[in-house]
Design a protein around this motif. Structure first.
Motif, mmCIF file in Angstrom:
data_model
loop_
_atom_site.group_PDB
_atom_site.id
_atom_site.type_symbol
_atom_site.label_atom_id
_atom_site.label_comp_id
_atom_site.label_asym_id
_atom_site.label_seq_id
_atom_site.Cartn_x
_atom_site.Cartn_y
_atom_site.Cartn_z
ATOM 1 N N GLU A 1 40.716 47.785 45.130
ATOM 2 C CA GLU A 1 39.396 46.914 45.925
ATOM 3 C C GLU A 1 39.527 45.873 45.251
ATOM 4 O O GLU A 1 39.808 46.005 44.028
ATOM 5 N N LYS A 2 38.664 44.817 45.570
ATOM 6 C CA LYS A 2 39.337 43.447 44.335
ATOM 7 C C LYS A 2 37.998 42.782 43.622
ATOM 8 O O LYS A 2 36.741 43.948 43.864
ATOM 9 N N PRO A 3 38.169 42.481 42.444
ATOM 10 C CA PRO A 3 38.767 42.130 41.659
ATOM 11 C C PRO A 3 39.885 42.847 41.592
ATOM 12 O O PRO A 3 39.914 44.279 40.537
ATOM 13 N N VAL A 4 41.720 43.052 41.301
ATOM 14 C CA VAL A 4 42.120 43.843 41.508
ATOM 15 C C VAL A 4 42.183 43.829 39.980
ATOM 16 O O VAL A 4 42.874 43.281 39.690
ATOM 17 N N GLU A 5 42.895 44.700 39.193
ATOM 18 C CA GLU A 5 43.415 45.200 37.913
ATOM 19 C C GLU A 5 44.590 45.813 37.514
ATOM 20 O O GLU A 5 44.911 46.766 38.564
ATOM 21 N N LEU A 6 45.871 44.853 37.758
ATOM 22 C CA LEU A 6 46.969 45.231 37.565
ATOM 23 C C LEU A 6 47.318 46.625 36.860
ATOM 24 O O LEU A 6 48.536 47.194 37.358
ATOM 25 N N GLU A 7 46.952 46.607 35.161
ATOM 26 C CA GLU A 7 47.386 47.708 34.487
ATOM 27 C C GLU A 7 46.798 48.795 35.272
ATOM 28 O O GLU A 7 47.785 50.300 35.796
ATOM 29 N N LEU A 8 45.675 48.770 36.371
ATOM 30 C CA LEU A 8 45.212 49.783 37.418
ATOM 31 C C LEU A 8 45.980 50.046 38.121
ATOM 32 O O LEU A 8 46.784 51.682 38.430
#
Length: 727
Positions: free
Chosen positions: A512-519
């Motif tokens: 879901e936005k805002p997306v955290e790329l590390e997650l």
């Protein structure tokens, strides 16, 4: 020692067949004993004295070297200006691989003794005197200076040096003690078709008959292990930092299209570090230059970073192996290691820990806090695993490994910042550098300043982070949990032991936005262990982010093609990553029936292929039906060419593996393998030697290897026979 002398005399006289009288033997014995005592006294003095710092101060060195175009010979002179601090009968220089040498002290001949490791200069030196010592020499370096023959014509194409760990004294009479800092000026005479680079500012270039001489000068002192020379086929792009510092980016001729991708963010990194550290760049200019078959990722020679040309690449290659971290790490060393230098290995973290941490800070500035925190987490995981395996050592242990000096050192600084606060930490670092500039330091030199600035006692910090033999995992996690993004990440990481159904809604929230790329990357990694079709909707959603690292993880964690992932993996064939394309190629080739058509259509989609992707495509074609022998032969020839020295060690290793599995090694491939067994990069030559020994046990391999020995000189034939264990 006398027993050795007597034996030498006996052997000498017996070989001459002379019946010597007692007086002659006594005279000879006394002469030998006197000589041995003299040598022993000087060599004992030079070898057992860890430092000459209380005896002599080498202030400036003017180096002139000539690189012979047809051999590995180095000829030259080095003119030292020095001051005697205390009376002495001799001083010494570290020197190895010399085949000839002479010296002038204040333009007069002076006696010297050379034991293969040190040049001892004999003279009655008096405190307060200043002298000029000029050494003329010829050397054939076996380490520290490397002559690279790219096209196997037995003439070097590139020369580069690596002083740290191997020491500059392997090619130049110098001072291995890093506590003795000298102002270095370097002149290099080399073939006029080449370009020569060294530390400092280029003052002039003079032309000779088929040669040029490049003269570089410095203004500030540095340790001799940081002296660097690179000669090769280069061009340069220049720009200035925001503060006006001269930045130079070197590149191979006709490969200017790789400059922007290789050196991406270089100016941003420079500007950030100069501001973050709070001390202006301490040298006259900053150059970066790629070299072939480098021993490491990079080396922070003063004002001149040398780095492996595996990082010199196009846009797709830069996505697979970015130079950014190495770039930032070596630049940070210009302050931490070059400006202030450890006194000895016990304090090595003052170099590598600082450089690693400030490289992370630069990446944080580029990529954000989430990336930064996740890198710290990965460092902590690796260090915790090292402790669990019983391999951990204290950070102040001079024999600690790279993981400890680099990652543990970075963590120690992050923990220190957490303890004293960001303002006190930054102010302490600035004062530490200013106070100790162009000198040598210990850990206490740094901690004393931090204690003074922060008004805090750091005994507990030192016990936990510097002298403990285990990594403080619990303390590191406590610091990480202060960041909300890391609390989210750690909660998701805890799902590694949960079932898919238990984790499903956590995965959905991750997208879901805002997306955290590390997650997202953590989610993709976890999905690889779940065997359910429901995971593919999550993977397809992750792929829509169009992130190179996410896509790499998706492909690399896919064991095979099925109806749920086929279209997803097909879409990866044109991803902005050679690694992703290659992995997708193998997966889809295994899935299709008309393999030739698939390979040909896929290749037509690609404008660029690196050596790894090209080899993979060739190997699949060689294993596909539908190709004629006339079509396969040039493909095999191209694959066989990848074992040659024009390619990097990784490419050559992969080519050897492919050809052996295909049972398609030619005699030239065996010659290349034998050359690889004599290479200077230890990981490469160890692997090559294992392959060579295994192939020699095979009848065909033995025949072709035996036929290849004539390609090598007598010395290398002996080395190869010893490797193979041929009596």
């Amino acid at each position: 020692m006398v027993v050795i002398v007597l034996s030498l005399i006996k052997v000498k006289h017996d070989s001459l067949g002379v019946n010597c009288g007692t007086s002659f033997v006594f005279f000879a014995l006394m002469k030998w004993i006197t000589l041995v005592a003299l040598l022993g006294a000087y060599f004992s003095q030079s070898q057992n004295t860890p430092s000459q710092l209380t005896t002599v101060d080498f202030k400036q060195a003017d180096v002139s070297i000539n690189l012979d175009a047809n051999s590995n010979e180095i000829t030259g002179t080095i003119d030292y200006n020095l001051e005697i601090l205390n009376d002495a009968l001799s001083i010494f220089l570290d020197a190895k691989n010399l085949v000839s040498y002479s010296a002038l002290l204040d333009n007069k001949e002076v006696k010297m003794i050379y034991d293969g490791k040190k040049l001892v200069v004999q003279a009655p030196f008096k405190a307060g005197e200043e002298h000029d010592l000029k050494i003329s020499f010829t050397s054939y370096p076996s380490k520290a200076m490397y002559h690279i023959d790219i096209d196997d014509d037995r003439l070097w194409d590139q020369v580069w040096t690596q002083g740290q760990g191997k020491y500059t004294s392997n090619w130049l009479p110098s001072i291995d003690d890093m506590n003795d800092k000298i102002i270095w000026n370097t002149s290099i005479t080399a073939p006029s078709s080449k370009l020569a680079v060294a530390n400092g500012v280029l003052k002039n270039v003079t032309n000779g008959a088929d040669v040029k001489t490049w003269k570089y000068t410095m203004q500030k002192p540095m340790s001799s292990y940081l002296l660097a020379v690179v000669v090769g086929d280069y061009e340069v792009k220049k720009e200035n930092s925001s503060s006006g510092a001269a930045l130079e980016y070197y590149y191979y001729k006709n490969q200017g299209d790789k400059v922007a991708t290789t050196y991406q963010h270089s100016k941003e990194i420079f500007d950030f570090l100069e501001g973050e550290i709070g001390v202006a760049f301490p040298w006259q200019d900053y150059k970066q230059i790629p070299v072939k078959d480098f021993l490491y990722s990079g080396m922070e020679n003063t004002g001149l970073t040398v780095f492996s040309d595996v990082f010199f690449t196009d846009a797709l290659g830069a996505n697979d192996r970015s130079y950014v971290n190495v770039n930032a790490h070596e630049l940070a060393h210009q302050w931490f290691g070059d400006l202030v230098t450890e006194t000895d290995a016990k304090h090595h973290w003052l170099h590598e820990g600082f450089a690693s941490y400030y490289a992370l800070l630069a990446e944080k500035d580029l990529y954000g806090n989430s990336y930064f925190q996740h890198q710290l987490y990965e460092y902590a995981e690796a260090l915790n695993e090292q402790t669990a395996r019983g391999k951990s050592t204290a950070l102040l242990d001079p024999k600690a490994n790279s993981l400890t000096f680099y990652q543990h050192g970075a963590w120690a600084l992050h923990a220190l910042k957490d303890k004293v606060g960001e303002f006190s930490f930054r102010e302490s670092v600035t004062q530490y550098l200013i106070k100790n500039k162009y000198s040598n330091v210990t850990t206490n030199d740094f901690l004393d300043i931090v204690e003074e600035v922060s008004n805090q006692n750091l005994d507990e910090f030192k016990a936990i982070w510097l002298t403990s033999t285990t990594f403080p995992t619990a303390d590191a996690l406590q610091i990480l949990r202060k960041e909300p993004i890391m609390e989210d990440f750690l909660q998701l990481a805890a799902r590694r032991i949960s079932s898919f159904d238990e984790s499903y809604y956590s995965y959905k929230e991750t997208l879901e936005k805002p997306v955290e790329l590390e997650l997202v990357k953590e989610m993709v990694a976890q999905l690889s262990i779940h065997n359910t079709n429901k995971k593919y909707e999550l993977l397809r959603a992750a792929a829509t982010l169009d992130n190179v690292e996410v896509n790499q993880l998706i492909v690399l964690s896919t064991p095979s093609i099925n109806v749920e992932n086929r279209e997803l993996i097909k879409s990866m064939l044109n991803d902005n990553s050679y690694v992703t394309r290659e992995s997708a190629l193998f997966l889809l080739w295994n899935d299709v029936s008309d393999k030739r058509t698939f390979l040909e259509e896929t290749k037509q989609q690609w404008n660029d292929m690196n050596s790894s992707l090209d080899m993979a495509w060739i190997v699949l074609a060689l294993n596909s039906s539908g190709y004629s022998n006339e079509e396969l032969l040039p493909l095999l020839t191209r694959l066989q060419s990848y074992t040659g020295p024009v390619y990097g060690t990784e490419t050559r290793t992969a080519a050897f593996d492919y050809l052996i599995n295909l049972d398609a090694m030619s005699q030239q491939n065996y010659i290349d393998l034998m050359q690889a067994s004599l290479h200077h990069v230890w990981r490469f030559y160890e692997n090559a030697r294992d392959i060579l020994k295994a192939q020699y046990k095979r009848e065909n391999g033995k025949f072709l290897i035996d036929q290849s020995f004539d390609h090598f000189n007598t010395e290398n034939q002996k080395r190869l026979k010893k490797i193979i264990d041929i009596k």
